[in-house]
Motif scaffolding. Structure first.
Motif: not given
Length: 158
Positions: A46-68
């Protein structure tokens, strides 16, 4: 502006092939579940610093007008206290490296409510969102007034 019906993903962790690729859990779900690609269970105090957890994937949206956007899973946040360390993760359309989930245990310090994230557990969700990028024009005064004006942060009452 036309938004794509398809987004390319790269599987960076082969275990996703067994655990399941990100998918919509129901026919009308807005978000794809993201999976914790950990080598061992991870305990978040509880209340410890946040940890980055890998998702195991990468995206290629390459589209103007889009984000995730990476968002917390409602049940984990409400019932267990697992939320995102950055509130919402914004993924730009030109970002193509691995997605990480900033995980944080919001439970009160000293509560004894540690959380353990298991390898392969669904811990966040990914939502694709259209983005508008209007040009900004500097002015001395706004061209049309607003009845709202200044105030903000509760200025319309409770």
């Amino acid at each position: 502006m036309s938004l794509p019906n398809e987004i390319e993903i790269r599987v960076l962790d082969a275990r996703l092939n067994d655990w399941g690729l990100p998918r919509y859990q129901t026919a009308l779900a807005a978000g794809l579940d993201l999976i914790a690609c950990l080598d061992a269970p991870l305990t978040l105090e509880p209340q410890a610093p946040a940890v980055l957890i890998p998702s195991g994937l990468a995206l290629h949206m390459n589209a103007e007008g889009l984000c995730a956007m990476v968002l917390p899973r409602s049940g984990l946040g409400h019932k267990k206290g697992l939320v995102l360390g950055n509130g919402v993760g914004l993924i730009d359309a030109d970002y193509t490296a691995q997605l990480y989930i900033s995980a944080w245990n919001r439970n009160p310090a000293g509560s004894g409510s540690a959380l353990t994230v298991q390898p392969g557990e669904r811990i966040a969700q990914l939502v694709f969102v259209p983005v508008l990028r209007p040009a900004l024009r500097v002015v001395e005064q706004f061209s049309a007034g607003s009845a709202r004006g200044a105030g903000g942060f509760g200025s319309t009452g409770v």
